[in-house]
Design a protein around this motif. Structure first.
Motif, mmCIF file in Angstrom:
data_model
loop_
_atom_site.group_PDB
_atom_site.id
_atom_site.type_symbol
_atom_site.label_atom_id
_atom_site.label_comp_id
_atom_site.label_asym_id
_atom_site.label_seq_id
_atom_site.Cartn_x
_atom_site.Cartn_y
_atom_site.Cartn_z
ATOM 1 N N LYS A 48 34.520 70.726 49.529
ATOM 2 C CA LYS A 48 34.997 69.983 50.322
ATOM 3 C C LYS A 48 36.657 71.460 50.809
ATOM 4 O O LYS A 48 37.550 71.623 50.912
ATOM 5 C CB LYS A 48 35.329 68.905 51.131
ATOM 6 C CG LYS A 48 33.864 68.466 51.543
ATOM 7 C CD LYS A 48 33.901 67.000 51.604
ATOM 8 C CE LYS A 48 34.376 66.173 51.549
ATOM 9 N NZ LYS A 48 33.227 65.712 50.073
ATOM 10 N N SER A 49 37.839 70.952 49.586
ATOM 11 C CA SER A 49 39.136 70.714 48.865
ATOM 12 C C SER A 49 39.224 72.321 48.790
ATOM 13 O O SER A 49 40.163 72.983 49.444
ATOM 14 C CB SER A 49 39.384 70.658 48.929
ATOM 15 O OG SER A 49 39.719 68.787 48.473
ATOM 16 N N ALA A 50 38.394 72.599 48.125
ATOM 17 C CA ALA A 50 38.600 73.954 47.818
ATOM 18 C C ALA A 50 38.209 75.515 48.913
ATOM 19 O O ALA A 50 38.619 76.453 49.392
ATOM 20 C CB ALA A 50 36.881 74.555 46.795
ATOM 21 N N PHE A 95 47.400 66.979 54.286
ATOM 22 C CA PHE A 95 46.537 66.779 53.156
ATOM 23 C C PHE A 95 46.069 64.705 52.596
ATOM 24 O O PHE A 95 46.992 64.542 53.693
ATOM 25 C CB PHE A 95 47.389 66.851 52.255
ATOM 26 C CG PHE A 95 48.130 68.568 52.008
ATOM 27 C CD1 PHE A 95 47.472 69.078 51.022
ATOM 28 C CD2 PHE A 95 49.561 68.811 52.475
ATOM 29 C CE1 PHE A 95 47.083 71.124 50.826
ATOM 30 C CE2 PHE A 95 49.505 70.474 53.187
ATOM 31 C CZ PHE A 95 48.824 71.301 51.944
ATOM 32 N N GLN A 96 45.237 65.044 51.469
ATOM 33 C CA GLN A 96 45.035 64.222 51.558
ATOM 34 C C GLN A 96 45.375 62.634 50.919
ATOM 35 O O GLN A 96 45.451 61.709 51.501
ATOM 36 C CB GLN A 96 44.382 63.910 50.825
ATOM 37 C CG GLN A 96 42.759 63.160 50.001
ATOM 38 C CD GLN A 96 42.100 63.247 49.226
ATOM 39 O OE1 GLN A 96 41.433 64.219 48.757
ATOM 40 N NE2 GLN A 96 41.022 62.044 48.684
ATOM 41 N N ASP A 97 46.663 63.505 49.830
ATOM 42 C CA ASP A 97 47.106 61.837 49.515
ATOM 43 C C ASP A 97 48.463 61.961 49.880
ATOM 44 O O ASP A 97 49.805 63.025 49.625
ATOM 45 C CB ASP A 97 47.463 62.632 47.875
ATOM 46 C CG ASP A 97 47.981 61.205 47.239
ATOM 47 O OD1 ASP A 97 49.073 59.660 47.846
ATOM 48 O OD2 ASP A 97 47.656 61.120 45.583
ATOM 49 N N ALA A 178 42.413 68.622 58.524
ATOM 50 C CA ALA A 178 42.836 67.539 58.072
ATOM 51 C C ALA A 178 42.533 67.398 56.534
ATOM 52 O O ALA A 178 41.196 67.211 56.871
ATOM 53 C CB ALA A 178 42.764 66.850 58.953
ATOM 54 N N ASP A 179 42.363 67.647 55.216
ATOM 55 C CA ASP A 179 41.679 66.851 54.375
ATOM 56 C C ASP A 179 41.958 65.715 54.132
ATOM 57 O O ASP A 179 42.797 65.321 53.251
ATOM 58 C CB ASP A 179 41.807 68.005 52.760
ATOM 59 C CG ASP A 179 41.430 67.341 51.829
ATOM 60 O OD1 ASP A 179 40.287 67.195 51.523
ATOM 61 O OD2 ASP A 179 41.763 68.872 51.138
ATOM 62 N N GLU A 180 40.681 64.783 54.801
ATOM 63 C CA GLU A 180 40.597 63.779 53.811
ATOM 64 C C GLU A 180 42.343 62.984 54.591
ATOM 65 O O GLU A 180 42.746 61.882 53.463
ATOM 66 C CB GLU A 180 40.368 63.084 52.729
ATOM 67 C CG GLU A 180 39.531 64.474 51.668
ATOM 68 C CD GLU A 180 37.990 63.042 51.331
ATOM 69 O OE1 GLU A 180 38.797 62.483 51.431
ATOM 70 O OE2 GLU A 180 37.955 64.139 50.721
ATOM 71 N N PRO A 181 42.459 62.603 55.941
ATOM 72 C CA PRO A 181 44.098 62.631 56.134
ATOM 73 C C PRO A 181 43.620 61.303 55.922
ATOM 74 O O PRO A 181 44.833 59.793 56.235
ATOM 75 C CB PRO A 181 44.395 63.074 57.504
ATOM 76 C CG PRO A 181 41.849 63.129 58.299
ATOM 77 C CD PRO A 181 41.185 63.719 56.960
#
Ligand code: ATP
Ligand code: ATP
Ligand code: MG
Ligand code: MG
Lengths: 338, 320, 310, 301, 598
Positions: A48-50, A95-97, A178-181
């Protein structure tokens, strides 16, 4: 639905491991329309992130094949400078983190201002500051003037995540990824953030790619959902269809493993997503994890089939899929052989 | 901020005291004293003994120590036996020389280290990086004194680009432009020699910092904002990578001290390092003590400065 | 009978500052928490990040210095480390959140699982090996795995190794601090199922710490909601989820995403309402410092933090 | 029924937690330069220690009035120095001595530093505070000066005495490093787990934490070794090194301070310089390869 | 510490000083350097060198000479004859100040200098007259009271220099003055503005041979300064004045001094416009000469000579015997501090003279000199070195390298190898291990020490280095002086100074009698040599010949090497000389502005 904002065609993103390239995103085609939330779900490592990084052109070492048309322009072959013109302006990413995504040495205000400086240089200092404060207000940060001068370490995780969102929406992007927001956040804050994204979509008519492994979030947010497994999209449909009538064994397994009312035992998907190097590149990639299904029900070279308008499924094994009778106790699952 | 500095200084204080005791005791333990060297049949031994008594060389060590340390508090480092002058005065001349040498060296060190480190870190695993890394390896493995000797050889004698010794050309009038230029001219080669060797650790450090920072998430955030590569490096990566270098500064000073000892010896540059070696050999204890103490203080100060720099530039530990 | 009784537990962390690093203030990570867990039950502790759940768990097992209050295990006071006998120590074990970092990567599975055995029991090599293999079998791993290293296992398997280690001494109480939050949904299910199975098998009591209400709902019998080091509500699963009394609990429950997309609007509406209520009645439910009041029983099992006047 | 995913999962996860030595070794073998360096190093060590075993050290340091400053010839492979002593023999023994110093100092300072760092990091709090102040103090000592003063005091210093003196001043870096690592490590759940399982602090420090930072330790020690090999050469240059009856690379190098030797009699100092360079580079190459191996992001494959 | 024997200017403050820096600092005079002199076998001999510079062309008017001061430490900067203690300082002072009395090559006073002298019959009273045209750099005439002033300063109770010694104590009234009991020195009298008489308690032949303190101090400059502060004063350190051919123009402390010609110099205006002196470390001195950075140096490290002799074609090498020798000393007794005299110990390990003689025979000093110094050092024979041509007795037969003889002596004396390990035991059959102390410093110190030990081992004597290594200068002298029982023999060096009197080194009451040797014969000869009778030079020669023989017979020490001192001078320099009697800096000139390059 609406106009095509983003069209990903046969995208292959490969990483070099040892002497070979392995595709983490393997021949993915997707479209995102304006004013639409496309949810992408899948287990960790499914690519997914890729995929998201490919769209943003953020991979530094990956090999990218295929095309990513953003408003008709191919991001893959876009010169760096033009890409920079798009990023942060017409498309942006959350981003996620939240703990690491902010520069620890820069004031919050400066970090948000930076996207404005980059894309709206004509803005005066004051305008810019006002705009930043407004953004901070928008994402629900109390006392924005004060936060403006704070540093990331002085904010809680939820606040930082909002700052990241503020950065992402500063220039009213047409496409928001939105990557795992909300993975790092509490439910209450998660709800607020999701509200925010929703508002953004409706106010600006942006397209949103929402990546998550939380099916609940997808169910609440997405218009359409793509399910990824091992670098491929295995099923894609509008949200109602997907949740009410999931086809692919993987999708069904995922849905079944979420605790639900009155459920005594949760469903378990056996095994794990294989490492990039060990992906079975031929045939149905999920086959290994549903060994009780006859192997001849899998396609040799599975492609996405459109089984109803807008509902695509990979591999015909879904026609034969059933959950195994899950009888006995703990010991039964996962008895490994060395 | 000031509180922080004060607090650091309070910690520093016992360090200096312990250092002074150690130095003092070690000096006491060295065989001989300043008068041992007067091996001259025409000098009356009794007179020397009398001198010893007069100079307090025969007192027990703690009395000598108290004398010495109380002198220091009054800004009096004692008398050099050999130079027959106030150590403060003697050290002053040398310290100025060493100070400028150190400053020049530090400037060179960073002038070399920062660009090389940045290039090497930014373009890591390219040919350019490999050659810079190669240089750092070789610099690391080359003893400073051999390198300095060869530098002196090539640039001092064979090419005659630089003066080969001293800190200033004879006969130049202090205060004139000529004098300053001459001083600078005399500094260049020794400073460059130390810098070229000692910079390598900084280059490597900076490189690995950059390689490290490069992969941090906030850099990706910056790229996602649409920042150009150069902006990403200048505004985001560099600042974060240079920060640990600031912490390195104190250590750099300690290394410098070692460096100056060698280089001053080779370039017969009259500085503290040379004074130290001389004085050890001559058992000019008051000078030895003073020099070690000053160098120790310099190192402690370096550490202090590092901490202050860090606390100023790093908001995470910034003291308000 | 309650196996664990916690009475007015307080755990404060000092905030140091000034020239001599003096303690100037305290973070009240846990501030007067009382509860009891019945044997064989699963007690859920829920709350947002930083509310003091982990600290409570760590305080009970002795990893954190207890500032005040008491912890009783089977009626025996174990507040003070010194009073804690070996026998009691072995009866309380812990499962950690992160299956990656909670197993020493340098040790073989055998050594990992045998660690408590070596500390508490004098077994011969042979006996030890047998016990380890039994435990492995119990958690559904092949006994041959004893020579492997943790990194050779998947996250779910690792978590099971962690569980095997925790149950090696046949404890009575297991504190599970977010045992599945680092795991993928699919793997989560595996571990949760397994925890339930083993509970039945060994008659374990769980203190189950989590911030995921869905999971807590699935796992627990009794649930407590924590906020800023204090309890805001405690009750059975039904009471908490179906009749939340405290505004904070309501808000929390309303925020749980629903997996059914057709509920979207309804849920949204509901949330909106709760939020409004929350904003309106915040001052009623929290004191001037924004902390919860002490608990008042509203039924035999249901306690809610309400101001004195009621 | 969990299928044969075992090996797959293992490979996936190995990226996350390198299993120490094996990975170090794998990386070393993969890195050509490091491998060559390692082989070279082993050859030099075996040769130097082997040959010096059968060599008569007395004979080598014997002054021969009639063979002063001989250029390399068949009799003297690397010529002779100003005492008519065989440079080749001195090079061998000097290399052995320098290596021995390097090893001793590295090991001793490693032991002190690791213990110190682990204790400070693991216990934290007041213990850490006190220990770190001590360390701070050592770190700002003008080390080279104190060594020089020491050397003037110690009447008869052998390689061991010398190494001890140096050790006293070179354990701080590693202690600091280990401490910071231990600080991180002790927060990890496996340490907490061990505590709840009743394992004693001592055991946790040395049996749990230490093995986990072993690759860091190995890397650091290797890199330290590289810098410790040339340690005495500087002192020899300043005239505070070993007596000439204890040949060392530093002594050979310091002959280069004589300008005529520097210019005309390369055979005396160049081999020693090259030897130091080669040793340091080789050790460092190995060390850097190891470092890359421990840093997953920099790993080459 | 003081320097080694290189006080070429014979300032009378002879310091037979310890040679602590062996190989790096000999150098001095010479005569003529002819390119051919490098003999076939690569060996050189002191005879090959001249002592006067051959002029290669006419001197131009003016020019600045570049002078190198070879030392690896900065000079201390105590620029006054009355206060300096390091040789480098003396090398600087000599350019701007000088002795009022000149000397000849035997260091005897002549009437050629800035002052003349007259000795009374009994040899105790000296009348000294300063010539009229002798002026300080500030134009003030040099007066008798200036001369007296230097005595008053050195004898002052607060004086912190090292000059106050036996010769001063020998002046009538000096000890009272030094003790603070008298305000003036009764033995010194200012007769008129330019005349001074000094009366000594005892006549001593050494007085005439550089025994008088011949340096005046400008009283008008120093008058207001406390004696205790003088050494540190600006008048000594920053702007010193003298009466010499050059004036100090500027000083970079520790590094360099620039001088300008003193047009008022009493011997005439110097040819040079000025002179620049700078410190050159021994390691780079050859390069400095080659590049013309310096025209000449005070002394050139002899061990570098063979290497650079061919490439340095732009200089002429002057050379002469250095005022120093190295020796092996045997510890024969102890110093009785209370009595202030040497007490011999008949049971000392080295008490047997045969053992000592055998050890002398066992070493091949000529080879050492040839191999290590290419002949620029050579085997010594007697303790009065050839630099004193009147006194040195070349006819004395000193032991020279002869292993058979050494073995024979040892066998006869009963030192036999009784247990067959190749090492001789002492006559009692006990193990004999001789502990040898040698000093570190200098390039060749270590191989030479090793060589000696090997040489002795060849005749079956087991000699070990004290502590297993060379001793650092300070501990060496500490331990030698304290008669450390762990030391049986040692290698030392003395600078001889310009006085042949040996009482300071070998007298019964000499602290520096490190071998702790005393005998009645020795006492007698040394006293004779310094007695009134010895004012007769021939008699004195006889006495010292006898003494030299006694030393060769008794061997408390034996000289190992005599040394040559070399001075390279750029070919553009004219009228320079390194003879002891030469003091004509004002005549030195240059043939061209730029230094000649090879
Ligand atoms: N830079 C890289 N080099 C090599 N492999 C990579 C790299 N980035 C990702 N991968 C691999 O590509 C695959 C897909 O990774 P990706 O991060 O896209 O997964 P994901 O679906 O986002 O998972 P998660 O939910 O954990 O974020 C994984 O197997 C991962 O190991
Ligand atoms: N060792 C410590 N020193 C100081 N403060 C601490 C320490 N440990 C925890 N705290 C603080 O105590 C409070 C409670 O922390 P705790 O970890 O118990 O919360 P939590 O509910 O478990 O949160 P999460 O869901 O993030 O795990 C937090 O504010 C935290 O910052
Ligand atoms: Mg991801
Ligand atoms: Mg927690």
């Amino acid at each position: 639905m609406g106009d095509k904002l983003l069209e990903i065609k046969n995208l292959i993103t490969s990483f070099r491991i040892g002497d070979h390239y392995y595709a983490a995103v393997d021949n993915v085609s997707l479209t995102v329309n304006k004013n639409e939330v496309l949810g992408i779900v899948g287990e960790s490592g499914s690519g997914k992130s890729a995929l998201a990084f490919s769209v943003m052109g953020l991979h530094t070492k990956a090999k990218i094949e295929g095309s990513i048309l953003f408003n008709g322009k191919d991001i893959v072959s876009l010169p760096k400078s033009e890409l920079n013109g798009l990023r942060g302006d017409d498309m942006s990413m959350i981003f996620q983190d939240p703990l690491t995504a902010l520069n620890p040495l820069m004031e919050i205000g400066a970090q948000i201002s930076e996207t404005l400086i980059l894309h709206r240089p004509q803005m005066s200092l004051k305008e810019r500051k006002d705009h930043v404060i407004e953004l901070l207000n928008m994402v629900g940060i109390p006392r924005p003037e004060y936060v403006y001068e704070q540093f990331p370490h002085e904010l809680s995780g939820g606040m930082r995540q909002r700052v990241i969102i503020a950065i992402a929406i500063a220039n009213r992007p047409e496409l928001l990824i939105a990557d795992e927001p909300t993975t790092a956040l509490d439910v209450t804050i998660q709800a607020q953030i999701l509200d925010l994204v929703r508002k953004l979509k409706s106010e600006m008519g942006s397209g949103v790619i929402l990546i998550t492994h939380d099916l609940g979030v997808v169910a609440e947010m997405a218009d359409r959902v793509a399910v990824m497994y091992a670098g491929q999209v295995v099923e894609i449909a509008d949200v109602q269809t997907l949740f009410n009538n999931p086809k692919h064994p993987y999708t069904r397994s995922l849905l079944n493993s979420v605790p639900a009312e009155g459920q005594d035992k949760l469903h378990v998907i056996q095994g794990i997503v294989p490492a990039l190097q060990n992906l079975p590149r031929e045939g149905c990639r999920f086959a290994e994890r549903i060994p009780w299904i006859e192997s001849n029900t899998h396609e040799k070279d599975p492609v996405l089939h459109e089984i109803s308008p807008g509902h695509f499924v990979r591999c015909t094994c879904y026609k034969h899929f059933y959950f195994p009778e899950e009888p006995k106790e703990a010991k039964v699952y996962g008895n490994t052989r060395g | 901020m000031w509180k922080f500095i004060v607090r650091r200084l309070i910690i520093t204080f016992p360090q200096l005291i312990v250092l002074s005791i150690i130095i003092f005791l070690m000096a006491q333990a060295m065989p001989g004293d300043a008068l041992t060297g007067l091996v001259d049949p025409n000098i009356d031994r009794a007179a020397i003994e009398e001198q010893r008594e007069k100079l307090g060389l025969n007192d027990p060590w703690h009395i000598k120590y108290v004398d010495w340390i109380s002198g220091i508090f009054q800004g009096d480092l004692g008398q050099s036996f050999r130079y027959k002058m106030e150590v403060t005065e003697l050290v002053e001349q040398r310290m100025i020389n060493t100070f400028w040498l150190s400053v020049a060296t530090l400037i060179f060190t960073y002038i070399i280290a920062v660009p090389l480190g940045i290039i090497s870190g930014r373009y890591n695993d390219t040919l350019l990086d490999s050659s810079i890394t190669g240089y750092t390896y070789i610099g690391f493995a080359t003893p400073l004194f051999i390198f300095a000797l060869v530098m002196l050889w090539i640039f001092g004698y064979q090419l005659q680009w630089f003066p080969t010794g001293g800190s200033v050309a004879p006969g130049t009038e202090p205060g004139t432009i000529d004098y300053v230029m001459s001083k600078i001219n005399h500094l260049l080669l020794p400073a460059l020699s130390i810098a070229l060797i000692q910079t390598v650790s900084t280059v490597q450090y900076l490189r690995s910092e950059i390689v490290d920072t490069k992969q941090r998430d906030f850099v990706i955030t910056a790229r996602a904002k649409g920042a150009s590569e150069s902006r990403v490096y200048n505004r985001h990566i560099l600042r974060n990578s240079l920060l640990p270098i600031a912490a390195f500064f104190g250590y750099e000073i300690t290394m410098l001290i070692t460096g100056t000892i060698f280089v001053e010896q080779i370039f017969s540059f009259p500085g503290m390092g040379q004074l130290f070696i001389e004085s050890v050999l001559q058992r000019d204890f008051s000078v030895v003590n003073a020099v070690v103490l000053l160098f120790g203080a310099a190192a402690i100060l370096g550490a202090l400065i590092s901490d202050i720099i860090l606390s100023v530039v790093d908001p995470r530990i910034r003291i308000k | 009978m309650a196996i664990l009784e916690v009475e007015d537990l307080k755990i404060y962390f000092p905030i140091k500052a000034g020239i001599f690093n003096r303690t100037v203030d305290h973070i009240k990570a846990v501030d007067g928490v009382s509860f009891a867990i019945e044997e064989g039950k699963t007690y859920g502790l829920v709350g947002e990040s930083g509310s003091g759940k982990t600290t409570t768990g760590r305080g009970i097992i002795g990893l954190e210095h207890i500032t005040a209050g008491s912890v009783k295990f089977n009626g025996k006071d174990i507040t003070n480390k010194k009073k804690k006998t070996k026998a009691i120590s072995r009866d309380i074990q812990m499962i950690f959140q992160d299956p990656y970092s909670s197993l020493n990567p340098r040790k073989r599975v055998r050594d990992i699982i045998a660690e408590p055995l070596r500390n508490y029991e004098n077994l011969t090599k042979q006996e030890e090996k047998k016990r380890v293999q039994e435990l492995l079998e119990l958690v559904g791993l092949s006994p041959e795995s004893i020579l492997k290293y943790p990194h050779e296992f998947s996250g779910g398997q690792r978590q099971r190794i962690g569980i095997a280690r925790a149950i090696a001494l046949k404890p009575k109480l297991i504190i599970a601090d977010e045992p599945v939050s680092a795991l993928d949904v699919s793997v989560q299910a595996q571990v949760l199922n397994f925890m339930q199975d083993i509970q039945k098998e060994l008659g374990l009591t769980y203190l189950f710490i989590s911030h995921d209400l869905g999971i807590v709902k699935h796992m627990c019998d009794d649930i407590a909601i924590m906020y800023k080091g204090r309890y805001v509500e405690q009750g059975t699963k039904e009471e908490i989820f179906n009749h939340p009394q405290h505004i904070y609990t309501k808000r929390l429950v309303s925020a749980i995403p629903d997996i059914d997309p057709s509920n979207r609007e309804k849920l949204f509406q509901f949330r909106q309402e709760v939020q409004e209520e929350y904003d309106e009645s915040y001052n009623e439910y929290f004191d001037s410092e924004g902390l919860a009041y002490s608990l008042k029983p509203i039924s035999e099992t249901h306690l809610v933090a309400l101001p004195e006047k009621g | 029924m969990e299928m044969n995913n075992m090996n797959m999962s293992s490979q996936q996860d190995s990226a996350k937690s390198p299993s120490g030595l094996k990975i170090l070794w794998r990386e070393l073998v993969r890195d050509k330069l490091a491998l060559v360096s390692l082989i070279l190093l082993i050859l030099i060590i075996v040769f130097v220690y082997g040959v010096s075993f059968i060599m008569d050290e007395k004979e080598i340091v014997k002054v021969d009035l009639f063979a002063i400053h001989e250029p390399p010839s068949e009799e003297f492979i690397l010529g002779t120095d100003y005492g008519g002593r065989d440079v080749f023999g001195q090079l061998i023994i000097g290399t052995r001595n320098s290596l021995s110093i390097g090893f001793i100092v590295t090991l001793l300072s490693g032991m002190i530093g690791i213990t110190f760092g682990l204790i400070a990091g693991f216990f934290g709090g007041h213990i850490d505070n006190v220990l770190m102040r001590i360390l701070d103090f050592f770190q700002v000592l003008p080390f080279i000066m104190l060594v020089i003063v020491f050397v003037s005091i110690v009447p008869n210093y052998t390689i061991l005495a010398f190494s001890l003196i140096f050790t006293a001043f070179s354990w701080m870096g590693i202690a600091r490093l280990i401490r910071s690592k231990a600080l991180q490590e002790k927060e990890l759940d496996y340490v907490q787990a061990s505590r709840t399982l009743g394992t004693s602090n001592f055991k946790i420090i040395f049996r749990e934490v230490m093995p986990n930072i072993s690759s860091l330790i190995i890397v650091t020690l290797t890199l330290n070794l590289a810098s410790n090999i040339g340690l005495e050469s500087g002192l020899s240059f300043l005239g505070f090194g070993f007596p000439e009856s204890t040949p060392s690379l530093g002594t050979l190098l310091s002959y280069a301070t004589n300008p005529q030797t520097l210019e005309h009699r390369w055979w005396i100092w160049v081999p020693a310089a090259v030897m130091i360079l080669v040793l340091m580079l080789a050790v460092r190459n190995v060390g850097e390869a190891l470092r890359r191996a421990t840093d997953a992001r920099q790993r080459r494959g | 510490a003081c320097s080694s024997g290189s006080d070429e200017e014979t300032e009378g403050t002879d310091e037979p000083d310890a040679t602590e820096e062996e190989g790096t600092e000999e150098a001095e005079e010479s005569e003529e350097e002819s390119e051919e002199e490098s003999s076939e076998d690569g060996l050189y001999s002191i005879e090959d060198f001249g002592r006067d510079k051959t002029n290669e062309g006419e001197a131009i008017d003016g020019g600045t000479l570049q002078y190198g001061l070879v030392t690896d430490t900065p000079f201390e900067g105590t620029l006054n004859y009355n206060f300096y203690s390091g040789t480098p300082d003396a090398e600087i002072i000599k350019f701007f100040d000088e002795s009022l009395l000149a000397v000849d090559n035997n260091f005897n006073y002549t009437q050629e200098g800035a002052a003349t002298f007259d000795v009374s019959e009994d040899g105790k009273t000296f009348t000294l007259t300063i010539k009229d045209n002798v002026n300080w750099h500030d134009g003030e005439p040099v007066k008798a009271e200036d001369w007296l002033f230097s005595y008053e300063v050195i004898g002052h109770p607060d004086y912190d220099g090292v000059r106050y010694d036996a010769t001063f104590q020998n002046i009538v009234g000096m000890e009272e003055y030094h003790a603070g009991e008298a305000d003036t020195i009764s033995g010194i009298e200012v007769v008129d503005e330019k005349t001074l008489t000094i009366t000594y308690k005892e006549a001593n032949p050494s007085l005439l041979a550089s025994g008088i303190w011949t340096y005046a101090m400008p009283k008008h400059v120093f008058e207001g300064i406390e004696v205790a502060d003088m050494a540190a004063s600006d008048e000594v350190r920053k702007n010193p004045i003298g009466m010499g051919p050059f004036k100090v123009e500027s000083i970079v402390p520790g590094e360099s001094v620039t001088f300008v010609a003193n047009e008022d110099y009493y011997q005439g205006t110097p040819k040079l416009d000025g002179l620049t002196l700078k410190v050159i470390p021994p390691t780079t001195v050859a390069q400095a000469l080659e590049t013309g950075e310096v025209d000449m140096v005070d002394s050139f490290p002899t061990d570098q000579f063979p290497d650079v002799e061919e490439s340095l074609t732009n200089v002429e090498w002057l050379g002469q015997t250095d005022l120093a020798y190295t020796y092996i000393g045997f510890k024969l007794g102890k110093w009785d501090a209370d009595a202030g005299e040497v007490v011999m110990d008949p049971d000392a390990k080295m008490a047997d003279v045969n053992l000592r003689r055998a050890m002398w025979y066992a070493v091949d000093n000529d080879s050492v000199g040839e191999q290590f110094y290419n002949g620029l050092r050579w085997a010594g024979t007697t303790l009065i070195i050839p630099a004193f041509p009147d006194y040195h007795d070349p006819t004395i037969e000193a032991p020279s390298y002869d292993l058979d003889e050494a073995n024979r002596i040892l066998d006869e004396a009963g030192y036999e190898d009784t247990d067959g390990d190749g090492i001789r035991e002492n006559p009692e059959g006990e193990e004999l291990v001789i502990n040898f102390a040698s000093m570190s410093g200098g390039d060749t110190a270590e191989p030479i020490a090793n060589y000696y030990m090997q040489a002795w081992e060849q005749v079956g004597l087991k000699v070990e280095l004290v502590d297993g290594r060379l001793l650092e200068f300070n501990s060496f002298y500490d331990r030698i002086e304290a008669d450390d029982p762990g030391i049986d023999i040692y290698q030392g060096a003395w600078g001889t100074g310009s006085d042949v009197d040996q009482q300071g080194l070998y007298g019964r009451h000499a602290m520096f009698n490190y071998p702790r040797y005393a005998s009645e014969e020795n006492d007698r000869l040394l006293q004779e040599g310094a007695s009134e009778k010895s004012l007769d030079t021939d008699y004195r020669k006889e006495v010292y010949k006898e003494w030299q023989q006694l030393m060769v017979d008794d061997i408390p020490v034996f000289p190992t090497l005599y040394r040559a001192a070399l001075v390279p001078v750029n070919n553009r320099v004219t009228d320079y000389s390194i003879q002891w009697q030469w003091d004509d800096w004002h005549e030195v000139g240059l043939t061209q502005e730029e230094p000649l390059l090879p």
